[in-house]
Scaffold this motif. Sequence first.
Motif, PDB file in Angstrom:
ATOM      1  N   ARG A   1       0.864  -1.202   0.000  1.00  0.00           N
ATOM      2  CA  ARG A   1       0.000   0.000   0.000  1.00  0.00           C
ATOM      3  C   ARG A   1       0.888   1.236   0.000  1.00  0.00           C
ATOM      4  O   ARG A   1       1.597   1.482   0.967  1.00  0.00           O
ATOM      5  N   LEU A   2       0.827   1.973  -1.091  1.00  0.00           N
ATOM      6  CA  LEU A   2       1.689   3.151  -1.239  1.00  0.00           C
ATOM      7  C   LEU A   2       0.955   4.382  -0.702  1.00  0.00           C
ATOM      8  O   LEU A   2      -0.280   4.449  -0.763  1.00  0.00           O
ATOM      9  N   PRO A   3       1.712   5.352  -0.180  1.00  0.00           N
ATOM     10  CA  PRO A   3       1.045   6.534   0.386  1.00  0.00           C
ATOM     11  C   PRO A   3       0.221   7.273  -0.665  1.00  0.00           C
ATOM     12  O   PRO A   3       0.619   7.361  -1.828  1.00  0.00           O
ATOM     13  N   ASP A   4      -0.904   7.815  -0.220  1.00  0.00           N
ATOM     14  CA  ASP A   4      -1.789   8.499  -1.165  1.00  0.00           C
ATOM     15  C   ASP A   4      -1.102   9.717  -1.804  1.00  0.00           C
ATOM     16  O   ASP A   4      -1.395  10.088  -2.936  1.00  0.00           O
ATOM     17  N   GLY A   5      -0.171  10.332  -1.045  1.00  0.00           N
ATOM     18  CA  GLY A   5       0.555  11.494  -1.579  1.00  0.00           C
ATOM     19  C   GLY A   5       1.326  11.121  -2.846  1.00  0.00           C
ATOM     20  O   GLY A   5       1.492  11.942  -3.758  1.00  0.00           O
ATOM     21  N   PHE A   6       1.766   9.871  -2.901  1.00  0.00           N
ATOM     22  CA  PHE A   6       2.515   9.401  -4.065  1.00  0.00           C
ATOM     23  C   PHE A   6       1.597   9.353  -5.291  1.00  0.00           C
ATOM     24  O   PHE A   6       1.981   9.710  -6.402  1.00  0.00           O
ATOM     25  N   ARG A   7       0.353   8.925  -5.063  1.00  0.00           N
ATOM     26  CA  ARG A   7      -0.649   8.892  -6.151  1.00  0.00           C
ATOM     27  C   ARG A   7      -0.866  10.310  -6.700  1.00  0.00           C
ATOM     28  O   ARG A   7      -0.845  10.534  -7.911  1.00  0.00           O
ATOM     29  N   LYS A   8      -0.996  11.262  -5.757  1.00  0.00           N
ATOM     30  CA  LYS A   8      -1.227  12.655  -6.178  1.00  0.00           C
ATOM     31  C   LYS A   8      -0.028  13.178  -6.961  1.00  0.00           C
ATOM     32  O   LYS A   8      -0.182  13.893  -7.945  1.00  0.00           O
ATOM     33  N   PHE A   9       1.180  12.790  -6.489  1.00  0.00           N
ATOM     34  CA  PHE A   9       2.397  13.231  -7.168  1.00  0.00           C
ATOM     35  C   PHE A   9       2.451  12.674  -8.597  1.00  0.00           C
ATOM     36  O   PHE A   9       2.804  13.382  -9.548  1.00  0.00           O
ATOM     37  N   ILE A  10       2.054  11.405  -8.749  1.00  0.00           N
ATOM     38  CA  ILE A  10       2.085  10.796 -10.089  1.00  0.00           C
ATOM     39  C   ILE A  10       1.131  11.557 -11.021  1.00  0.00           C
ATOM     40  O   ILE A  10       1.490  11.915 -12.148  1.00  0.00           O
ATOM     41  N   ILE A  11      -0.075  11.832 -10.529  1.00  0.00           N
ATOM     42  CA  ILE A  11      -1.046  12.545 -11.384  1.00  0.00           C
ATOM     43  C   ILE A  11      -0.492  13.925 -11.754  1.00  0.00           C
ATOM     44  O   ILE A  11      -0.516  14.336 -12.909  1.00  0.00           O
ATOM     45  N   TRP A  12       0.053  14.599 -10.741  1.00  0.00           N
ATOM     46  CA  TRP A  12       0.579  15.947 -10.986  1.00  0.00           C
ATOM     47  C   TRP A  12       1.716  15.909 -12.011  1.00  0.00           C
ATOM     48  O   TRP A  12       1.728  16.671 -12.964  1.00  0.00           O
ATOM     49  N   SER A  13       2.663  14.967 -11.821  1.00  0.00           N
ATOM     50  CA  SER A  13       3.812  14.981 -12.734  1.00  0.00           C
ATOM     51  C   SER A  13       3.425  14.518 -14.135  1.00  0.00           C
ATOM     52  O   SER A  13       3.940  15.043 -15.125  1.00  0.00           O
ATOM     53  N   LEU A  14       2.474  13.560 -14.224  1.00  0.00           N
ATOM     54  CA  LEU A  14       2.047  13.147 -15.569  1.00  0.00           C
ATOM     55  C   LEU A  14       1.366  14.306 -16.290  1.00  0.00           C
ATOM     56  O   LEU A  14       1.573  14.538 -17.476  1.00  0.00           O
ATOM     57  N   ARG A  15       0.546  15.045 -15.547  1.00  0.00           N
ATOM     58  CA  ARG A  15      -0.151  16.189 -16.141  1.00  0.00           C
ATOM     59  C   ARG A  15       0.844  17.235 -16.625  1.00  0.00           C
ATOM     60  O   ARG A  15       0.650  17.896 -17.630  1.00  0.00           O
ATOM     61  N   LYS A  16       1.951  17.385 -15.839  1.00  0.00           N
ATOM     62  CA  LYS A  16       2.931  18.419 -16.167  1.00  0.00           C
ATOM     63  C   LYS A  16       3.832  18.000 -17.331  1.00  0.00           C
ATOM     64  O   LYS A  16       4.148  18.816 -18.187  1.00  0.00           O
ATOM     65  N   PHE A  17       4.223  16.726 -17.346  1.00  0.00           N
ATOM     66  CA  PHE A  17       5.273  16.330 -18.287  1.00  0.00           C
ATOM     67  C   PHE A  17       4.810  15.460 -19.456  1.00  0.00           C
ATOM     68  O   PHE A  17       5.603  15.109 -20.315  1.00  0.00           O
ATOM     69  N   THR A  18       3.545  15.044 -19.469  1.00  0.00           N
ATOM     70  CA  THR A  18       3.087  14.245 -20.616  1.00  0.00           C
ATOM     71  C   THR A  18       1.836  14.901 -21.197  1.00  0.00           C
ATOM     72  O   THR A  18       1.281  15.822 -20.602  1.00  0.00           O
ATOM     73  N   ASN A  19       1.387  14.391 -22.344  1.00  0.00           N
ATOM     74  CA  ASN A  19       0.171  14.969 -22.914  1.00  0.00           C
ATOM     75  C   ASN A  19      -1.055  14.173 -22.477  1.00  0.00           C
ATOM     76  O   ASN A  19      -0.941  13.107 -21.897  1.00  0.00           O
ATOM     77  N   VAL A  20      -2.217  14.733 -22.823  1.00  0.00           N
ATOM     78  CA  VAL A  20      -3.470  14.164 -22.327  1.00  0.00           C
ATOM     79  C   VAL A  20      -3.668  12.712 -22.767  1.00  0.00           C
ATOM     80  O   VAL A  20      -4.277  11.908 -22.059  1.00  0.00           O
ATOM     81  N   LYS A  21      -3.096  12.383 -23.926  1.00  0.00           N
ATOM     82  CA  LYS A  21      -3.273  11.015 -24.424  1.00  0.00           C
ATOM     83  C   LYS A  21      -2.587  10.021 -23.486  1.00  0.00           C
ATOM     84  O   LYS A  21      -3.005   8.889 -23.350  1.00  0.00           O
ATOM     85  N   THR A  22      -1.496  10.462 -22.850  1.00  0.00           N
ATOM     86  CA  THR A  22      -0.806   9.582 -21.906  1.00  0.00           C
ATOM     87  C   THR A  22      -1.448   9.663 -20.527  1.00  0.00           C
ATOM     88  O   THR A  22      -1.775   8.651 -19.910  1.00  0.00           O
ATOM     89  N   TYR A  23      -1.630  10.904 -20.032  1.00  0.00           N
ATOM     90  CA  TYR A  23      -2.060  10.980 -18.630  1.00  0.00           C
ATOM     91  C   TYR A  23      -3.552  10.773 -18.434  1.00  0.00           C
ATOM     92  O   TYR A  23      -3.989  10.370 -17.339  1.00  0.00           O
ATOM     93  N   GLY A  24      -4.357  10.990 -19.488  1.00  0.00           N
ATOM     94  CA  GLY A  24      -5.817  10.909 -19.341  1.00  0.00           C
ATOM     95  C   GLY A  24      -6.324   9.622 -18.690  1.00  0.00           C
ATOM     96  O   GLY A  24      -6.979   9.661 -17.640  1.00  0.00           O
ATOM     97  N   PRO A  25      -6.000   8.453 -19.284  1.00  0.00           N
ATOM     98  CA  PRO A  25      -6.508   7.204 -18.699  1.00  0.00           C
ATOM     99  C   PRO A  25      -5.963   6.947 -17.284  1.00  0.00           C
ATOM    100  O   PRO A  25      -6.674   6.442 -16.426  1.00  0.00           O
ATOM    101  N   ILE A  26      -4.687   7.335 -17.047  1.00  0.00           N
ATOM    102  CA  ILE A  26      -4.088   7.070 -15.726  1.00  0.00           C
ATOM    103  C   ILE A  26      -4.745   7.970 -14.677  1.00  0.00           C
ATOM    104  O   ILE A  26      -5.113   7.530 -13.574  1.00  0.00           O
TER     105      ILE A  26
END
Length: 286
Positions: free
Chosen positions: A232-257
Amino acid sequence: MKKNNSQTVLLAGATGYLGSFITKALVQGQYKIKLIARSPERLESLESETVKIIKAEVTKPKSLKGICEGVTTVISTVGITRQKDGLTYMDVDYQANLNLLNEAKKAGVKKFIYVSAINGDKYRHLKIFEAKEKFVSELKASGIHYTIVRPNGFFSDMKDFLQMAKSGRVYLFGDGNQKFNPIAGEDLANFIYELLDTNVKEVSVGGPDILSLNDISKMALQTLNKPVKITRLPDGFRKFIIWSLRKFTNVKTYGPIEFFLTLMAKDNIAPKYGKHRLINFYQQNS
Ligand SMILES: NC(=O)c1ccc[n+]([C@@H]2O[C@H](COP(=O)([O-])OP(=O)(O)OC[C@H]3O[C@@H](n4cnc5c(N)ncnc54)[C@H](OP(=O)(O)O)[C@@H]3O)[C@@H](O)[C@H]2O)c1
């Protein structure tokens, strides 16, 4: 309920997971059906006196011209689930469905059934729902009778847990107690079939079992005869992943995740329907 199967139903999305089950339900109900697909050869075997297969690309309005003539009800399950062809949610979940709606309006179609997803109206900030709910707004304003179906996660998507379990360990975010009731394609198709002759405007639906992410992870591991190992990974890590994907990838990559990581962070429970159990689905797919 006795069905008025003198209707002609046009289904867009028959080549997909849910669409294939809706097709079966309509065939069993002896409806006259038009199935539209960009790769009609995939549906060829279904062609019959009552089932017409038509090549049409929902993203290309010209190819839809006249497609709804004689149609009473349109059902659309068209949407991007796994990115395949470089289009955005706005291109497909919104615009392609709008192209179909415009055609339905021109032909005087009586009813349009559209499949969004659970709590889509509450998660409009997610890219997928921005597009889906924009279409929902168009549908509501169209003047056509409509039904918006908001299903919980499909069994087809629960395969991701089985996939993770194959490596011997399942990774979750948070404490894993978030609950939802995933639904089988067969059950959802029957639910949609039952909606054909109703005036229901908007409805949420899930499967018969309310399960936590811990329950599902355990089920996946045990189906494969593996010891129960869940990280079980900390929820903050989940938020960080969403934030960094939104910042560094395009919607086609981050949208489904973004979609899965956001919906799985909270309870999402819909009224229960159906009889298919996730455990049996896992046993059949392991
Ligand atoms: N999966 C879930 O857990 C879940 C949960 C709630 C709601 N939903 C929603 O329910 C709907 C159906 O889901 P599903 O699992 O059945 O999806 P699916 O198996 O991926 O099927 C999607 C359908 O949309 C069509 N499509 C996608 N992109 C297209 C494009 N660019 N041009 C033409 N057609 C296109 C596909 O045609 P091709 O076969 O030609 O690609 C397919 O027929 C989707 O809108 C999804 O967002 C899914």
